[in-house]
Motif scaffolding. Sequence first.
Motif, mmCIF file in Angstrom:
data_model
loop_
_atom_site.group_PDB
_atom_site.id
_atom_site.type_symbol
_atom_site.label_atom_id
_atom_site.label_comp_id
_atom_site.label_asym_id
_atom_site.label_seq_id
_atom_site.Cartn_x
_atom_site.Cartn_y
_atom_site.Cartn_z
ATOM 1 N N UNK A 96 9.930 32.234 22.843
ATOM 2 C CA UNK A 96 11.197 31.816 23.439
ATOM 3 C C UNK A 96 11.467 32.474 24.792
ATOM 4 N N UNK A 97 10.663 33.476 25.152
ATOM 5 C CA UNK A 97 10.847 34.124 26.452
ATOM 6 C C UNK A 97 10.502 33.129 27.554
ATOM 7 N N UNK A 98 11.395 32.973 28.527
ATOM 8 C CA UNK A 98 11.203 32.002 29.602
ATOM 9 C C UNK A 98 10.209 32.522 30.641
ATOM 10 N N UNK A 102 16.366 41.782 30.700
ATOM 11 C CA UNK A 102 16.402 40.331 30.527
ATOM 12 C C UNK A 102 15.691 39.845 29.264
ATOM 13 N N UNK A 103 15.116 40.774 28.493
ATOM 14 C CA UNK A 103 14.394 40.386 27.279
ATOM 15 C C UNK A 103 15.316 40.367 26.063
ATOM 16 N N UNK A 104 14.982 39.574 25.017
ATOM 17 C CA UNK A 104 15.745 39.625 23.761
ATOM 18 C C UNK A 104 15.702 41.017 23.150
ATOM 19 N N UNK A 105 16.764 41.404 22.469
ATOM 20 C CA UNK A 105 16.850 42.738 21.877
ATOM 21 C C UNK A 105 15.697 43.004 20.911
ATOM 22 N N UNK A 106 15.305 42.002 20.147
ATOM 23 C CA UNK A 106 14.249 42.180 19.156
ATOM 24 C C UNK A 106 12.881 42.467 19.728
ATOM 25 N N UNK A 107 12.692 42.237 21.032
ATOM 26 C CA UNK A 107 11.404 42.486 21.675
ATOM 27 C C UNK A 107 11.372 43.779 22.461
#
Length: 502
Positions: A27-29, A150-155
């Motif tokens: 899902x990372x753009x 800018x990354x999701x917290x889970x990553x």
Amino acid sequence: MTIFFAPLRLAPRPTEPQESLWKLVLEVTPIQWGFYLVGWLAWTCDAMDFFSVSLSVTPLSEQFGRDTTEITQAITLTLLFRSVGAILFGILSDRFGRKWPLVFNLILVAVLSLGAGFCNTYQQFLAARSLFGIAMGGIWGLSASTALENLPVGLRGIASGWLQQGYSVGYLLAACISLKLVPAVRPGWRSLFWTAAGVSAFAALLRALLPESAVFQKARQAAEKHGVVSERDKTKVFLHETKQMLKSHWLLVVYMILLMTGFNFLAHGSQDLFPTYLEKTKGFSAHDATIATIISNCGAISGGFVAGYLSQYLGRRITIIIFLLLSGAFIPLWILPSSFGALAAGAFCVQFGVEGAWGVIPIHITELAPPAFRATFPGVAYQIGNMVSSASAQIEATGAAHLTTMLNGTVVPDYAKVQGIFIGCITAFTVLVTLIGPENHSSRFEKHRAAFDQGGGSDEAYIEEEDHEQSVDVEDKDSQKASEERIEQHESASTEKVPVAV
């Protein structure tokens, strides 16, 4: 509120179903990948430029007619001046944005590394590396904020591990260049500095092609909605919020400096003179010492990746302590053997632990930092720790000169004993500091106001929460108004239905 002597605990169990790691990655753009990879590359370039001296101690000694202790002054001066760069570029980043401060920082690193390769005297070289320290000091804080926010917290845990290992990758690349390119070209050691400068210039170009950080743009727009529009007003607010932040978090500043002092002593004590140790004390050739350095950095890269991932589940501090203890357990294998295979295995295992613990540091201290100052605060703490530990190489070189051993009937400096004692003491200190410290697992710093927004210095100044509260207030007012209208309509209808007496 920062709580010291906090109990060690596992990461809090999520209250909502969590997406799998691979789904988060997918899902990372492309733009988010761009931010992360440029941040990682900037830190990799930083390491290439820094370790150019460590890998060139012997040819630099011959070039300038100085002994090892004097050459290591260049390493000390670089580390001393890094805190100046951290303050300067960190403030520029938190005030004006992530993009152009990092671009300028990388260009400055490239220019000064290029210049070091043209130095002909020892004094010129020391001056170039001192200025390089200022430029180098800004890279870490800007790289971490660019890559992680800018990354999701889970990553962020696993991303932190790989980000920090950009340093080991940089060391690895510098070692490969030193192994193959340097002996093959006429400029010799100079070619290593010039190649590193070219990679830094390339990283600056890539960052210039990317836009400003989306998270920073969002915070800037929120500040303007709150009435802080002009650049002059933003600067005034920034200075005020900085003062308030320091009043509230001075103890956290002291703690993070102690933590980063331990970590930097550990890294520099186990890395900066490792090739020199193998050559001087164990009698290895420069080629074999470089190969062992490459193997040790493979261990470092592996450790950072694994520890960053585990920190999502075990918590940041538990993971750090486990990997520090692991590195301490392998110190005997680091210093006692004489064969290449055993020493290389010891270097792999020690660096797996050292850089594994380091892999958690970018996200750990970013989460601990006041959210609006996540470029300045971690970077300055990191580089002041570097400044305190700047004499690591000189301490080891001086100690080895006084503690000698025999190698094939010749008296040689005993770097093995010095490094074993040094690394053991620093590991114990760092474990203790980590134990007494706080933890703020998975903080949502990407939702925070900017440092130039009113109230941005507060840890609780979140943009989304404020907007949510405003929307709730509007909904409550609308609901209240609708209720009043229904009551009025009901009363009017009741009046119309009242029977008229005849």
